[in-house]
Motif scaffolding. Sequence first.
Motif, PDB file in Angstrom:
ATOM      1  N   THR A  57      11.486  40.692 -65.629  1.00  0.00           N
ATOM      2  CA  THR A  57      11.083  42.014 -65.153  1.00  0.00           C
ATOM      3  C   THR A  57      11.884  42.351 -63.904  1.00  0.00           C
ATOM      4  OG1 THR A  57       8.847  41.690 -66.025  1.00  0.00           O
ATOM      5  CG2 THR A  57       9.154  43.445 -64.395  1.00  0.00           C
ATOM      6  N   PHE A  58      12.399  43.579 -63.859  1.00  0.00           N
ATOM      7  CA  PHE A  58      13.220  44.044 -62.746  1.00  0.00           C
ATOM      8  C   PHE A  58      12.711  45.419 -62.300  1.00  0.00           C
ATOM      9  CE2 PHE A  58      15.783  41.643 -65.797  1.00  0.00           C
ATOM     10  CZ  PHE A  58      16.220  40.591 -65.017  1.00  0.00           C
ATOM     11  N   VAL A  59      13.255  45.887 -61.195  1.00  0.00           N
ATOM     12  CA  VAL A  59      12.975  47.245 -60.721  1.00  0.00           C
ATOM     13  C   VAL A  59      14.282  48.021 -60.764  1.00  0.00           C
ATOM     14  CG1 VAL A  59      12.269  48.658 -58.755  1.00  0.00           C
ATOM     15  CG2 VAL A  59      11.014  46.574 -59.303  1.00  0.00           C
ATOM     16  N   ILE A  60      14.195  49.273 -61.151  1.00  0.00           N
ATOM     17  CA  ILE A  60      15.392  50.096 -61.326  1.00  0.00           C
ATOM     18  C   ILE A  60      15.679  50.940 -60.083  1.00  0.00           C
ATOM     19  CG2 ILE A  60      16.448  51.969 -62.657  1.00  0.00           C
ATOM     20  CD1 ILE A  60      16.283  49.334 -64.155  1.00  0.00           C
TER      21      ILE A  60
ATOM     22  N   VAL B 166       4.287  43.175 -65.379  1.00  0.00           N
ATOM     23  CA  VAL B 166       5.268  42.122 -65.129  1.00  0.00           C
ATOM     24  C   VAL B 166       5.067  40.993 -66.134  1.00  0.00           C
ATOM     25  CG1 VAL B 166       6.054  40.363 -63.499  1.00  0.00           C
ATOM     26  CG2 VAL B 166       5.414  42.631 -62.666  1.00  0.00           C
ATOM     27  N   ARG B 167       6.161  40.529 -66.695  1.00  0.00           N
ATOM     28  CA  ARG B 167       6.135  39.350 -67.552  1.00  0.00           C
ATOM     29  C   ARG B 167       7.331  38.485 -67.194  1.00  0.00           C
ATOM     30  NH1 ARG B 167       6.665  39.304 -74.145  1.00  0.00           N
ATOM     31  NH2 ARG B 167       6.683  37.045 -74.424  1.00  0.00           N
TER      32      ARG B 167
ATOM     33  N   TYR C  20       4.421  41.181 -58.906  1.00  0.00           N
ATOM     34  CA  TYR C  20       5.474  40.268 -59.346  1.00  0.00           C
ATOM     35  C   TYR C  20       5.265  38.875 -58.746  1.00  0.00           C
ATOM     36  CZ  TYR C  20       9.999  38.578 -60.835  1.00  0.00           C
ATOM     37  OH  TYR C  20      10.990  37.856 -61.449  1.00  0.00           O
ATOM     38  N   ASP C  21       4.980  38.818 -57.457  1.00  0.00           N
ATOM     39  CA  ASP C  21       4.784  37.521 -56.800  1.00  0.00           C
ATOM     40  C   ASP C  21       3.622  36.752 -57.424  1.00  0.00           C
ATOM     41  OD1 ASP C  21       6.895  38.005 -55.126  1.00  0.00           O
ATOM     42  OD2 ASP C  21       5.678  38.519 -53.369  1.00  0.00           O
TER      43      ASP C  21
ATOM     44  N   ASP D 296       5.456  48.271 -52.712  1.00  0.00           N
ATOM     45  CA  ASP D 296       4.606  47.149 -52.295  1.00  0.00           C
ATOM     46  C   ASP D 296       3.776  46.603 -53.454  1.00  0.00           C
ATOM     47  OD1 ASP D 296       5.614  47.338 -49.757  1.00  0.00           O
ATOM     48  OD2 ASP D 296       3.873  48.413 -48.937  1.00  0.00           O
ATOM     49  N   TRP D 297       3.208  47.504 -54.285  1.00  0.00           N
ATOM     50  CA  TRP D 297       2.356  47.030 -55.387  1.00  0.00           C
ATOM     51  C   TRP D 297       3.177  46.271 -56.427  1.00  0.00           C
ATOM     52  CZ3 TRP D 297       2.615  48.199 -60.608  1.00  0.00           C
ATOM     53  CH2 TRP D 297       3.448  49.262 -60.977  1.00  0.00           C
TER      54      TRP D 297
END
Length: 368
Positions: free
Chosen positions: A238-241, A339-340, A253-254, A247-248
Motif C-alpha cells: 500500500t502506498f500514497v499517491i 491498508v494491506r 499504516y503503522d 495523519d490518519w
Amino acid sequence: MSEVYAVRRGLLRDRCAAVGSAAALVSRPANVRYLAGGAPPGSVLLLGPDEDVLLCPRAPTDDPAHGRTDDRLRPALLPAGGGDPVVAAADLATSSGAESLAVEEHDLTVSRHRAMSSVAPRLRLTDLGATVEQLRIVKDEEEIACLRIAAEITDQALGELLESILVGRTERHLALELERRLVDHGADGPAFATSVATGPNSGQGRHRPSDRRVEEGDFLSVCLGASYRGYRCEIGRTFVIGTAPADWQIELYDLVFAAQRAGREALVPGVAYRDVDHAARHLLDSAGHGECLAPWTGHGVGLEIDEDPQLAPAAMGKLDACVPVTVEPGVHLPGRGGVRIDDTLVVRPEADGGPELLTITTKELLAL
C-alpha cells in the motif's frame, strides 16, 4: 526431478495401501501436476499396483505453463471425443484387476462419480480425501527455488510500476500493465487476478480493478503474484499517491505494519496455525478494527495460490519447516480507504535464520 515424482507417487501409494486400496485416481489439476511433473489440461493420473498411467485428452508437450511430464509415467492418449478421462481411468483400473479405487471425491462432481460407477459397477470407490494436498504442504528445495524466482519476478514488475507516472491512470490499466510485466520478466502468467484499489476502493477487501482514476492523496493498494513453473507467490503493498500521507493514513499504516511484522516473527516450526493468526490479529482487534478484518491472516502457497495451511483463528495444526505461507493482514475502512501488507515467506528454523522472506519490495509507506 524424475526421481522426485516417483518418490511422491510412492508415498501416495503407501498411504492408499494402508487403508486397503491398491489403486488411486488423482483428478485435481494441481495434484496431478505435483505427482506427474506436468500434464495437459484435463488429464488424470491412475496409480496402480504395477504401473502408473497418465490419461490425457491430448498429447503432452513441454509447455512451461503445463509442466513437463515425468518420463517414468506411461501416457495414455484418449481418442478424440473419447469421453471423460476419469471414466476411462475407472475402466482401466477394472481391466487391470483392481477391486477398489481411491478417488478425490472433493474434486469429482456427482455426475462424474456416477459415470465411473456405471462403467465399472464392481469397482469399489473410496474417498482419497486431501491426502495429496497434505503431501504438498512441505516443499522441497526445488519447489522453494521456483517460488523464489516467482517472487523475484513479482518484485521486479511491481518495482518498475512504482517508477512510472501513476496519477490519472485507471485501476484496470495498472492491473493489466502489472500482469504484462510479469510475463515480460519470465512468468508463466499471473498467479491470480491482480488487484489494484485506489482511494475509497482500497477500503474494500479483494477489490476488482475498476475504471476509477488514480488521484493525489489516494491510498494505492496493490496485490499481485507471478506463476513460475506452476508455483505461485503473492505480494501486497500500500502506498500514497502524490503527496505526503495524512495523519490518519500514517496511523493506519503503522498499525497494519506492526501486525504484519508480528505475524512474520511468529513463523517458527512447531507453532500452531491459529497462533500465527492471533499474533497479527490481536493488534488490529485491540485497536478497534476487529470487524474490518479478513477471516484469515495468511495461507499456504505453491501449485495453487491458496492452499493448506490456513492461518486462521480456528485452524488446527502446526507449521513445519519448509512450508511457504503468506502473512497478509489488512484493515479496510469502507468508503474511506485501507491498508494491506502481504508477503510470501518460507518457514525456517531459527538456526537457519528464521523465516525466509521471498517478496522483498519495500514496506515503507512511500508517496509516489
